[in-house]
Design a protein around this motif. Structure first.
Motif, PDB file in Angstrom:
ATOM      1  N   SER A 270      -0.854  49.272  -6.060  1.00 20.71           N
ATOM      2  CA  SER A 270      -1.210  50.849  -6.214  1.00 20.71           C
ATOM      3  C   SER A 270      -0.776  51.322  -7.477  1.00 20.71           C
ATOM      4  N   ILE A 271       0.403  51.283  -7.611  1.00 17.03           N
ATOM      5  CA  ILE A 271       1.026  51.664  -8.611  1.00 17.03           C
ATOM      6  C   ILE A 271       0.343  51.208 -10.076  1.00 17.03           C
ATOM      7  N   LEU A 272       0.405  49.960 -10.089  1.00 18.69           N
ATOM      8  CA  LEU A 272      -0.167  49.301 -11.397  1.00 18.69           C
ATOM      9  C   LEU A 272      -1.470  49.360 -11.791  1.00 18.69           C
ATOM     10  N   LYS A 273      -2.139  50.014 -10.474  1.00 13.13           N
ATOM     11  CA  LYS A 273      -3.940  50.265 -10.929  1.00 13.13           C
ATOM     12  C   LYS A 273      -3.745  51.478 -12.096  1.00 13.13           C
ATOM     13  N   HIS A 274      -2.741  52.177 -12.147  1.00 13.42           N
ATOM     14  CA  HIS A 274      -2.735  53.273 -13.100  1.00 13.42           C
ATOM     15  C   HIS A 274      -1.727  52.970 -14.177  1.00 13.42           C
ATOM     16  N   THR A 275      -1.570  51.742 -14.510  1.00 10.10           N
ATOM     17  CA  THR A 275      -0.694  50.938 -15.646  1.00 10.10           C
ATOM     18  C   THR A 275      -1.683  50.033 -16.348  1.00 10.10           C
ATOM     19  N   GLY A 276      -1.580  50.200 -17.607  1.00  6.32           N
ATOM     20  CA  GLY A 276      -2.115  49.045 -18.383  1.00  6.32           C
ATOM     21  C   GLY A 276      -0.928  48.342 -19.317  1.00  6.32           C
ATOM     22  N   SER A 277      -1.205  47.280 -19.626  1.00  7.59           N
ATOM     23  CA  SER A 277      -0.079  46.362 -20.128  1.00  7.59           C
ATOM     24  C   SER A 277      -0.521  45.383 -21.164  1.00  7.59           C
TER      25      SER A 277
ATOM     26  N   LEU B 205       0.582  53.193 -20.707  1.00 13.43           N
ATOM     27  CA  LEU B 205       0.358  51.952 -21.472  1.00 13.43           C
ATOM     28  C   LEU B 205       1.777  51.336 -21.846  1.00 13.43           C
ATOM     29  N   ILE B 206       1.788  49.944 -21.416  1.00 10.28           N
ATOM     30  CA  ILE B 206       2.979  49.213 -21.783  1.00 10.28           C
ATOM     31  C   ILE B 206       2.909  48.233 -22.858  1.00 10.28           C
ATOM     32  N   LEU B 207       3.266  48.250 -24.112  1.00 11.56           N
ATOM     33  CA  LEU B 207       2.804  47.336 -25.248  1.00 11.56           C
ATOM     34  C   LEU B 207       4.047  46.715 -25.679  1.00 11.56           C
TER      35      LEU B 207
ATOM     36  N   THR C 298       0.846  58.343 -21.451  1.00 11.51           N
ATOM     37  CA  THR C 298       2.359  57.888 -21.819  1.00 11.51           C
ATOM     38  C   THR C 298       2.303  56.320 -22.432  1.00 11.51           C
ATOM     39  N   VAL C 299       2.740  56.177 -23.585  1.00 10.64           N
ATOM     40  CA  VAL C 299       2.773  54.769 -24.188  1.00 10.64           C
ATOM     41  C   VAL C 299       4.377  54.280 -24.280  1.00 10.64           C
ATOM     42  N   ILE C 300       4.788  52.980 -23.705  1.00 14.61           N
ATOM     43  CA  ILE C 300       5.886  52.594 -23.972  1.00 14.61           C
ATOM     44  C   ILE C 300       5.684  51.360 -24.820  1.00 14.61           C
ATOM     45  N   VAL C 301       6.414  51.394 -26.103  1.00 18.02           N
ATOM     46  CA  VAL C 301       5.714  50.240 -27.111  1.00 18.02           C
ATOM     47  C   VAL C 301       7.090  49.873 -27.734  1.00 18.02           C
ATOM     48  N   SER C 302       7.234  48.499 -27.402  1.00 12.76           N
ATOM     49  CA  SER C 302       8.192  47.831 -27.934  1.00 12.76           C
ATOM     50  C   SER C 302       8.322  47.209 -29.315  1.00 12.76           C
ATOM     51  N   SER C 303       9.388  47.059 -30.091  1.00  9.50           N
ATOM     52  CA  SER C 303       9.361  46.767 -31.457  1.00  9.50           C
ATOM     53  C   SER C 303      10.573  46.413 -32.128  1.00  9.50           C
ATOM     54  N   HIS C 304      10.736  45.536 -33.153  1.00  8.72           N
ATOM     55  CA  HIS C 304      12.087  45.266 -33.806  1.00  8.72           C
ATOM     56  C   HIS C 304      11.876  45.761 -35.088  1.00  8.72           C
ATOM     57  N   LEU C 305      10.785  46.468 -35.531  1.00  9.68           N
ATOM     58  CA  LEU C 305      10.158  47.049 -36.673  1.00  9.68           C
ATOM     59  C   LEU C 305      10.609  48.774 -36.577  1.00  9.68           C
ATOM     60  N   LEU C 306      11.622  48.765 -36.942  1.00  8.09           N
ATOM     61  CA  LEU C 306      12.277  50.212 -36.806  1.00  8.09           C
ATOM     62  C   LEU C 306      11.611  51.359 -37.576  1.00  8.09           C
TER      63      LEU C 306
END
Length: 242
Positions: free
Chosen positions: A76-83, A155-157, A186-194
């Protein structure tokens, strides 16, 4: 100050010398772009998989929207989360539009959303092209479009600009920056490109060897008169904790 839409407390994966994530306390404010930074192998992807319940934590908790995630409420939580974790999945012999129609049916969202997400990721003009003919950047944008279906709150990228040329990086960066305003997301985006994070994120968490060594507004680092990349290198090489 914004409410935290995601929190983790003591989030841990592994033990002893095989500690992949070590007692991380994330605080992700609602309505921001949160840059999750670290060198390859630092624990970024493992942490994101723990947030989504794709891995089971050794210890600690994950909270979304004020609810502690459990086996019972995870879906139910993940219904509101894209990844988009690692590489996007798609059918190369189908068009971008046809791929999105399949995902829309799986997510049980109206087909009317497809045009909107295609426009958001700037693929509307290429919607009838076979995905195998897409560039790497277009495939990444298609993966993000799939994640956007259902209009998630979060959104988790995971490394969405990895392997792209400068033009592709700029395209993805520009529409990620727009998402909190255009979609109240809200967007969480991971990267090593600082350097990219300086142009994209409001908040940042820096992880190294599974430990969160900095978390806060990017302005906190910039106010010290230091380049983010130089600061990051000093922390990861010297083990400094801020």
């Amino acid at each position: 100050m914004n409410t935290n839409i995601i929190e983790t407390n003591g989030l841990t994966k592994g033990s002893g010398s095989r500690m992949r994530v070590n007692h991380i306390d994330l605080r992700v404010p609602e309505g921001c772009v949160y840059g999750f930074l670290g060198p390859n192998g630092a624990g970024k992807t493992t942490t994101l998989k723990l947030l989504l319940g794709l891995l089971k934590p050794t210890a600690g908790t994950v909270t979304f929207f004020g609810q502690k995630m459990t086996e019972k409420n995870r879906l139910s939580i993940l219904k509101h989360t894209g990844s988009l974790i690692e590489n996007p999945s798609y059918y190369g012999h189908l068009t971008g539009l046809e791929n999105l129609e399949i995902i829309a049916k799986l997510k049980k969202v109206p087909a009317s959303e497809i045009t909107n997400v295609l426009q958001t990721v700037r693929l509307y003009e290429q919607r009838d092209k076979k995905v195998r003919q897409y560039s790497l950047g277009m495939k990444q944008r298609l993966g993000i479009a799939m994640a956007l279906l259902g209009n998630p709150r979060v959104l988790i990228l995971d490394e969405p600009t990895n392997g792209l040329d400068p033009a592709g990086i700029q395209e993805i960066r520009e529409f990620i920056k727009e998402l909190p305003v255009l979609r109240q997301m809200t967007v969480i985006v991971s990267s090593h490109l600082l350097g990219e994070m300086e142009q994209m994120a409001d908040m940042a968490g820096i992880i190294n060897h599974g430990e969160l060594i900095f978390q806060g507004p990017l302005a906190t680092l910039e106010a010290r008169g230091e380049n983010l990349e130089d600061t990051f290198l000093k922390m990861t090489e010297g083990g400094e904790s801020l």
